[in-house]
Structure formats: C-alpha cells, structure tokens
Write a protein that holds these residues in place. Structure first.
Motif, PDB file in Angstrom:
ATOM      1  N   GLY A  75       0.837  -1.192   0.000  1.00  0.00           N
ATOM      2  CA  GLY A  75       0.000   0.000   0.000  1.00  0.00           C
ATOM      3  C   GLY A  75       0.870   1.240   0.000  1.00  0.00           C
ATOM      4  N   SER A  76       0.444   2.279  -0.722  1.00  0.00           N
ATOM      5  CA  SER A  76       1.228   3.515  -0.797  1.00  0.00           C
ATOM      6  C   SER A  76       0.586   4.638   0.007  1.00  0.00           C
ATOM      7  N   ASN A  77      -0.407   4.310   0.839  1.00  0.00           N
ATOM      8  CA  ASN A  77      -1.096   5.318   1.635  1.00  0.00           C
ATOM      9  C   ASN A  77      -0.760   5.160   3.112  1.00  0.00           C
ATOM     10  N   MET A  78      -0.820   6.268   3.831  1.00  0.00           N
ATOM     11  CA  MET A  78      -0.794   6.272   5.288  1.00  0.00           C
ATOM     12  C   MET A  78      -2.122   6.872   5.736  1.00  0.00           C
ATOM     13  N   ASN A  79      -2.908   6.114   6.487  1.00  0.00           N
ATOM     14  CA  ASN A  79      -4.266   6.540   6.811  1.00  0.00           C
ATOM     15  C   ASN A  79      -4.475   6.687   8.316  1.00  0.00           C
TER      16      ASN A  79
END
Length: 383
Positions: free
Chosen positions: A332-336
């Motif tokens: 995954g390339s997101n930080m949520n």
C-alpha cells in the motif's frame, strides 16, 4: 483502420515484425521489434493497432504500473492465494506505445479513443469487483487504469478491456486471473509458550520452519512486556492484546511468492522504547492500531521493506516514521488515520521503493512536532 493482432503480424515476416504500408515498396517496410509472448495469455493481452493518424501502436494490458525492472510490459495471467475472508486490491492497467520508437504514446493514442471499459467475468467462482472510479497510475505510464478487488472465492476470472475507437474500430484485450484460498495456521498464547522473549522468539522461528510458504500464519500475542528484540523471518500476522514491546521488532527480508501477497501484519501492539529503533523492516509490513513512544526512530523501512501505517499513534519520538527504502514489494502507498504527536520529526522520507511513487497521507494529524515532514524531494502528498 485495421486492427493487427500478434498472429497477423507474425505472418508478414520471418525473424521479426514487419508491416507493409499502403503502396510502399518492400524496401520501405517498417520493421518492428520481435514480440516474445511465451504463452497464449500474453498474446491475448496485447495487439498492434494502426491508428487513424497513420501511426502504428502497441497496446497492451498489465496487472501493475511497472515490472520489477521498472519497465511496463504485457501481463496476461496472474494467480494468487488469499486468506479466507480477506480482500486483495490491485491495479488493472492499459498502455499504448509507439510500435516503431518503443516510447510511451498514450497522449497520441488517447484522442483516437471514443470510449473504453474493463470488465471481469467469472468463468469459475465469483466475479472480481472492478472499482469504477479512475485509478491514477499515469505516473507509471498507464493510459487507463482501474482498481479491482478479489477474494479467495473469485476462482477463475477473465478480464476484458474494450476500446471503442472514434473511427468505428473496436480493440479488445483479455487477461485471466485465478484465485484460491490460503490455508490458515494459528498460534495462540493459550496453547503456546509466549511468556518470555526467548520463548516467543523460539515460536516465531518454529512457525517459519514448520509452515508452508502458502500458509497464512497468525500469532496471537498475550498481555506480556517483551524487553528483548524480536525477529520475524516470514510473512505472518502478529495480533496483540495488551502486548508491549520495549526491545523492538525487526522484520527480516521476506521470500516473495508469485501467487500470494507477502506482508507482515502487526496489529494492536504498543512499542514503548528508551531510545533505539522500535520497528525496523526489510520486508513489506502493515502496521495497524499500534502506539509508538520513546524511540530515537519509532518505525524505519530499509531496502526491501515498506511500512503501511494505518490508525497508529506516534508520540514523543526522535523520528516517528523513517522511510529509506529503494526497493520493496508494496503493501500500500497510503498512510491513513495516523497521529503524529510531539515528535522531533514526524515523517522523514529519504527514498521510496518505486521511482514514480508518492506517499499519500489520508486523514493523518500532526501536533506539536518540531518538523512535520522532512521531505526534500517533495514525495509526500497530504490529502
């Protein structure tokens, strides 16, 4: 204009691809690179198309923005094992290249297209779900893209790309995916000795040795404080329940498989340090619901590693998140939904695993940090 399939072009020449232009003598034939499609799947996911603008295009589909060498290439088949009850997200991508120069030609090809669609149909099992919103993989060279979601129940699916050209032509490409269920192996603190760091490390090593690569390994941790470093040497889930790590955790390089996602999942664990590095990863690692406090570097990704941070709290660390990985299989390339509080540096980005990649921050909060983002290359996007 004509749609020229791989088989059609092959019949026109020996030892390479050639297309005879209208009225051109043989000496002026355009010689194209040899297509090395090793199987029927890769032949069905690509074609040559002579556009209304007179140019010859190489159009192909893939399952990712770029190959392991950074180059886009046709990919007509993939298989994957997925844990029961879990979903696997991934891109479907389509490219257009100039068949003569070999350069990406999406800007020239796109105006020739009136409309396009991609669908999934189940030959066996359930159909994959196509996320209809546009997925932007333009930075990786894709002309069109969609995200799709699969489960272990999807079985065998056929992915069909249909391009409706402005001149009335239709271009159709197909891909095939096959999914199955990964066997599950659980280790629970009620049944296993996890009372000390030595005992837990022995269990983690045994789990790596006695399970098969395709197994989903889950270790359910007790409410124990571990004051020595722990090492993980295969993909697995570590699920905490009042678990505290004061000695840190190291994710060693992981063995990748062609038919399954490889990732270490760490959930609901408190990393409480007094200097040093809390979590150091050299393999893809998903971290969710964890708290990091008191470390020189709370979480660090080195070559081969990546950290996907979801719903974590980083409080009072020197550097909360240190990303210095030039290569990794991404999870995954997101930080949520992560909170960065009172750190010296909240996020430091030195390198990202993919050249065209950006790090997207969704609903992350920053408070009281000396520096929120140490990002000299401008690789972080706050959403």
């Amino acid at each position: 204009m004509a749609l020229l399939g791989v088989g059609t072009l092959a019949a026109l020449t020996v030892g390479g691809w050639a297309l005879r232009g209208r009225g051109k003598p043989a000496a002026q034939e355009t010689v194209l690179p040899t297509v090395t499609a090793a199987n029927a799947y890769d032949r069905q996911c690509q074609t040559y198309y002579e556009g209304a603008d007179g140019a010859l295009y190489w159009v192909f589909a893939a399952f990712s923005p770029a190959g392991s060498d950074g180059e886009n290439c046709p990919n007509g088949y993939r298989s994957q094992l997925i844990a029961a009850g879990e979903e696997s997200w991934g891109p479907l991508t389509l490219y257009a290249y100039d068949a003569v120069t070999g350069k990406n030609a999406r800007e020239a090809f796109a105006p020739l297209v009136e409309d396009w669609q991609v669908t999934a149909s189940a030959q066996e099992g359930d159909a994959c779900r196509i996320v209809m919103e546009d997925a932007d993989y333009s930075a990786g060279g894709a002309m069109y893209a969609r995200e799709h979601i699969a489960t272990s129940l999807c079985g065998r699916n056929e992915i069909t790309w249909t391009l409706h050209m402005r001149n009335g032509d239709t271009v159709t490409l197909t891909q095939v995916e096959e999914y199955g269920e990964r066997p599950a192996v659980d280790y629970r603190w009620e049944n296993e000795d996890m009372t000390t760091p030595t005992a837990l490390q022995a269990l983690l090593d045994r789990a790596a040795e006695e399970t098969e690569p395709e197994d989903v390994v889950t270790v359910y941790l007790p409410a124990v404080t571990y004051d020595q470093p722990l090492h993980v040497r295969r993909d697995m889930n570590l699920i905490g329940d009042g678990t505290v790590l004061t000695g840190g955790l190291v994710v060693e390089p992981l063995a990748y498989g062609d038919d399954k996602e490889v990732c270490v999942n760490v959930r609901d664990v408190t990393f409480a340090g007094d200097g040093g590095v809390g979590l150091q990863v050299m393999g893809p690692t998903w971290v969710q619901g964890c708290r990091f406090t008191g470390w020189d570097v709370a979480a660090q990704a080195l070559d081969g590693g990546w950290i996907c941070s979801q719903e974590n709290t980083y409080d009072s660390n020197g550097v909360a998140l240190d990303l210095d990985s030039g290569s990794a299989m991404l999870c995954g390339s997101n930080m949520n939904n992560s909170r960065f509080l009172r750190n010296g540096v909240a996020i430091r980005v030195k390198r990202l695993p993919v050249e065209w990649m950006t790090l997207d921050l969704y609903d992350c909060s920053f408070y009281g940090n000396t520096v929120d983002l140490d990002d000299p290359q401008g690789l972080v996007v706050r959403r």
